[in-house]
Design a protein around this motif. Structure first.
Motif, PDB file in Angstrom:
ATOM      1  N   SER A 195       0.836  -1.202   0.000  1.00  0.00           N
ATOM      2  CA  SER A 195       0.000   0.000   0.000  1.00  0.00           C
ATOM      3  C   SER A 195       0.869   1.250   0.000  1.00  0.00           C
ATOM      4  N   ALA A 196       1.879   1.259   0.856  1.00  0.00           N
ATOM      5  CA  ALA A 196       2.712   2.458   1.000  1.00  0.00           C
ATOM      6  C   ALA A 196       3.565   2.695  -0.244  1.00  0.00           C
ATOM      7  N   VAL A 197       4.224   1.658  -0.726  1.00  0.00           N
ATOM      8  CA  VAL A 197       5.119   1.826  -1.870  1.00  0.00           C
ATOM      9  C   VAL A 197       4.287   1.830  -3.153  1.00  0.00           C
ATOM     10  N   GLY A 198       4.343   2.927  -3.863  1.00  0.00           N
ATOM     11  CA  GLY A 198       3.559   3.008  -5.087  1.00  0.00           C
ATOM     12  C   GLY A 198       4.006   4.194  -5.913  1.00  0.00           C
ATOM     13  N   LEU A 199       3.067   4.745  -6.652  1.00  0.00           N
ATOM     14  CA  LEU A 199       3.382   5.916  -7.460  1.00  0.00           C
ATOM     15  C   LEU A 199       3.879   7.062  -6.592  1.00  0.00           C
ATOM     16  N   GLY A 200       3.439   7.068  -5.333  1.00  0.00           N
ATOM     17  CA  GLY A 200       3.869   8.120  -4.407  1.00  0.00           C
ATOM     18  C   GLY A 200       5.381   8.165  -4.279  1.00  0.00           C
ATOM     19  N   ASN A 201       6.031   7.015  -4.277  1.00  0.00           N
ATOM     20  CA  ASN A 201       7.480   6.974  -4.103  1.00  0.00           C
ATOM     21  C   ASN A 201       8.223   7.268  -5.396  1.00  0.00           C
ATOM     22  N   ILE A 202       7.743   6.681  -6.487  1.00  0.00           N
ATOM     23  CA  ILE A 202       8.553   6.697  -7.706  1.00  0.00           C
ATOM     24  C   ILE A 202       8.133   7.823  -8.654  1.00  0.00           C
ATOM     25  N   PHE A 228      -7.510   9.940  -9.477  1.00  0.00           N
ATOM     26  CA  PHE A 228      -6.376  10.417 -10.297  1.00  0.00           C
ATOM     27  C   PHE A 228      -5.234   9.401 -10.323  1.00  0.00           C
ATOM     28  N   TYR A 229      -5.119   8.622  -9.244  1.00  0.00           N
ATOM     29  CA  TYR A 229      -4.060   7.617  -9.159  1.00  0.00           C
ATOM     30  C   TYR A 229      -4.171   6.632 -10.316  1.00  0.00           C
ATOM     31  N   SER A 230      -5.424   6.280 -10.620  1.00  0.00           N
ATOM     32  CA  SER A 230      -5.655   5.317 -11.684  1.00  0.00           C
ATOM     33  C   SER A 230      -5.259   5.890 -13.049  1.00  0.00           C
ATOM     34  N   PHE A 253       0.905  10.950   2.125  1.00  0.00           N
ATOM     35  CA  PHE A 253       0.524  10.249   0.905  1.00  0.00           C
ATOM     36  C   PHE A 253       1.338   8.981   0.748  1.00  0.00           C
ATOM     37  N   SER A 254       2.645   9.113   0.923  1.00  0.00           N
ATOM     38  CA  SER A 254       3.518   7.987   0.650  1.00  0.00           C
ATOM     39  C   SER A 254       3.318   6.854   1.656  1.00  0.00           C
ATOM     40  N   LEU A 255       3.025   7.202   2.905  1.00  0.00           N
ATOM     41  CA  LEU A 255       2.822   6.160   3.916  1.00  0.00           C
ATOM     42  C   LEU A 255       1.371   5.674   3.944  1.00  0.00           C
ATOM     43  N   GLY A 285      -3.928   8.587   7.005  1.00  0.00           N
ATOM     44  CA  GLY A 285      -4.934   9.636   7.135  1.00  0.00           C
ATOM     45  C   GLY A 285      -6.220   9.375   6.387  1.00  0.00           C
ATOM     46  N   MET A 286      -6.352   8.202   5.734  1.00  0.00           N
ATOM     47  CA  MET A 286      -7.633   7.931   5.058  1.00  0.00           C
ATOM     48  C   MET A 286      -8.228   6.557   5.378  1.00  0.00           C
ATOM     49  N   GLY A 287      -7.558   5.780   6.217  1.00  0.00           N
ATOM     50  CA  GLY A 287      -8.166   4.520   6.632  1.00  0.00           C
ATOM     51  C   GLY A 287      -7.623   3.285   5.932  1.00  0.00           C
TER      52      GLY A 287
END
Ligand code: PHE
Length: 454
Positions: A23-30, A109-111, A234-236, A239-241
């Protein structure tokens, strides 16, 4: 007290760590970390980011997992149950609703961005990047982003695969997939860094990331610090469950603190590796670090186009990025789906499809904001950028403060101590101070500073 969730449980502690890291590692990191760091000048942003992960992110992640595990339901019902148990206001369930809204906006937007990644798998595999220069790479990117139909097709495919996994339940296919994919992504990132180290301008790239020049923060400190904090949330996945619901499937015996630290360290490492792979290429090719959301899509193809076996490595890299985005996307949808199952009596399949269709529709607005609707701006931003900005910098930190206040002040100490079961009393006190005072105050001060109150 319930010790299992009606939605199922992780088969092991490792399964939880992998899923939460997924969940944490995704587009947020890269994708997001390098371009946001680039927009705010590099090193000083990175330092503030790491401070936020350590002082705000880790204690809040522990709190989310703890609340989820005590409630064992969707975030809305978990908050309602826990508030009831502590004699607090039923309004606390609004925290769960806010999380659903955030997840909804983020996934829409992530999609679309995950769709770019899918498109790039094809471009890399087809050899389109062979020998490409900076101008050529920018042209490939603009052509994709300008083409609404293509974006729609990729966005649709990504939402479909997300819905399929969520519909099947998290423990089944996903657990097995992340076990192989996360290590593979890690390995490939290291290869990319090694490549950047010999072919790119590694010294400039590394200096850009690690030599903080706090003068850069002076003109625009409020915005930069807010964005670093927002990036940490966002990256971790905080805050949204998402982490809360993953915590609700975690065995009561497992250590929350230890697992949290592993997840946070992995997440930070992947972001830093992504920065080290990208900035040397940015500087070696005269690209702009602050060029925005297109950054990795404009830089990495140049590297793949020049490296031996670049066609192969490029395709594998974007495939893994799709997987990283996929394992994050399912965690964005899961809280809503769990709630639909609990409160509406839907089957998991029906809930996943319904949630997926709603997100898909909103995603269309996001992708149109890149082309057909590019003239339409709110606060100077198109819809996609607006959702990105508002969720990371406002909604997630706000959700995080409320989680911290609930975990630190509303939940009794005996309850948090019993759930966290930290062997050392001193460490438990450190967590309590962080969650009661430091995390909420830091977020509020950063907000206040960003809107110019002081
Ligand atoms: N953490 C994910 C990423 O870095 C995004 C995400 C945010 C996932 C919030 C879940 C909740 O890509």
């Amino acid at each position: 007290m319930t010790t299992t969730s009606i939605h199922g449980m992780w088969s092991s502690r490792l399964a939880f760590v992998l899923a939460a890291t997924g969940s944490a590692v995704g587009l947020g990191n890269i994708w997001r970390f390098p371009y946001t760091a680039g927009e705010y000048g590099g090193g000083a942003f990175v330092i503030v980011y790491i401070l936020c992960v350590a002082a705000i992110g880790i204690p809040i992640m522990m709190a989310e997992i703890m609340l989820g595990r005590r409630g064992r339901q969707s975030p809305i019902n978990t908050m309602r149950t826990l508030a009831e148990r502590e004699g607090a206001s039923p309004l606390w369930q609004l925290l769960g609703w806010m999380g659903i809204l955030s997840g909804f906006l983020i996934l829409s937007f992530y999609s679309v961005i995950a769709g770019w990644t899918l498109a790039y798998v094809m471009r890399a595999a087809g050899g389109l990047f062979t020998g490409i220069d900076a101008a050529g790479s920018e042209a490939v990117f603009s052509a994709l982003v300008g083409d609404a139909e293509r974006l729609l097709a990729w966005h649709t495919i990504f939402m479909v695969i997300t819905v399929i996994v969520v519909a099947r339940g998290v423990a089944g296919g996903l657990e097995k997939a992340v076990r192989v994919l996360m290590p593979a992504l890690f390995l490939l990132l290291i290869i990319m860094v090694l490549y950047a180290a010999q072919a790119g301008d590694f010294a400039s790239g590394a200096a850009y990331l690690f030599q903080p020049d706090f003068r850069e923060l002076r003109d625009n400190a409020g915005e930069a610090i807010l964005s670093a904090m927002g990036q940490a949330f966002f990256s971790l996945s905080l805050g949204m469950g998402a982490i809360m619901i993953y915590g609700s499937y975690l065995n009561s015996q497992d250590s929350i603190m230890q697992n949290t630290i592993i997840i946070a360290v992995m997440d930070t490492l992947v972001a830093v590796l992504a920065g080290l792979a990208i900035f040397p290429i940015v500087f070696a090719n005269g690209l702009e670090p602050g060029s925005g959301p297109g950054l990795i899509f404009q830089t990495l193809p140049i590297a793949f186009g020049q490296m031996p076996l670049g066609q192969f490595f490029g395709s594998v890299f974007f495939v893994l990025l799709v997987f990283a985005a996929w394992t994050s996307a399912i965690s964005l949808l899961e809280p809503l789906v769990a709630w639909l199952v609990e409160n509406r009596g839907f089957s998991r399949v029906r809930a996943a499809i319904l949630g997926g269709v709603a997100v898909w529709l909103l995603g269309i607005a996001c992708l149109l904001s890149l082309n057909e609707w590019s003239g339409f701006k709110v606060f100077g931003m198109g819809i996609l950028d607006l959702f990105d900005y508002v969720t990371a910098n406002v909604l997630l930190p706000l959700g995080g403060v409320l989680i911290a206040v609930f975990a630190g002040w509303v939940l009794s100490r005996s309850a948090s101590a019993a759930e966290l079961r930290i062997a050392s009393e001193g460490l438990y006190q450190v967590w309590l101070v962080l969650i009661r005072f430091i995390a909420p105050l830091a977020v509020i001060l950063v907000f206040a500073h960003a809107i110019g109150i002081f």
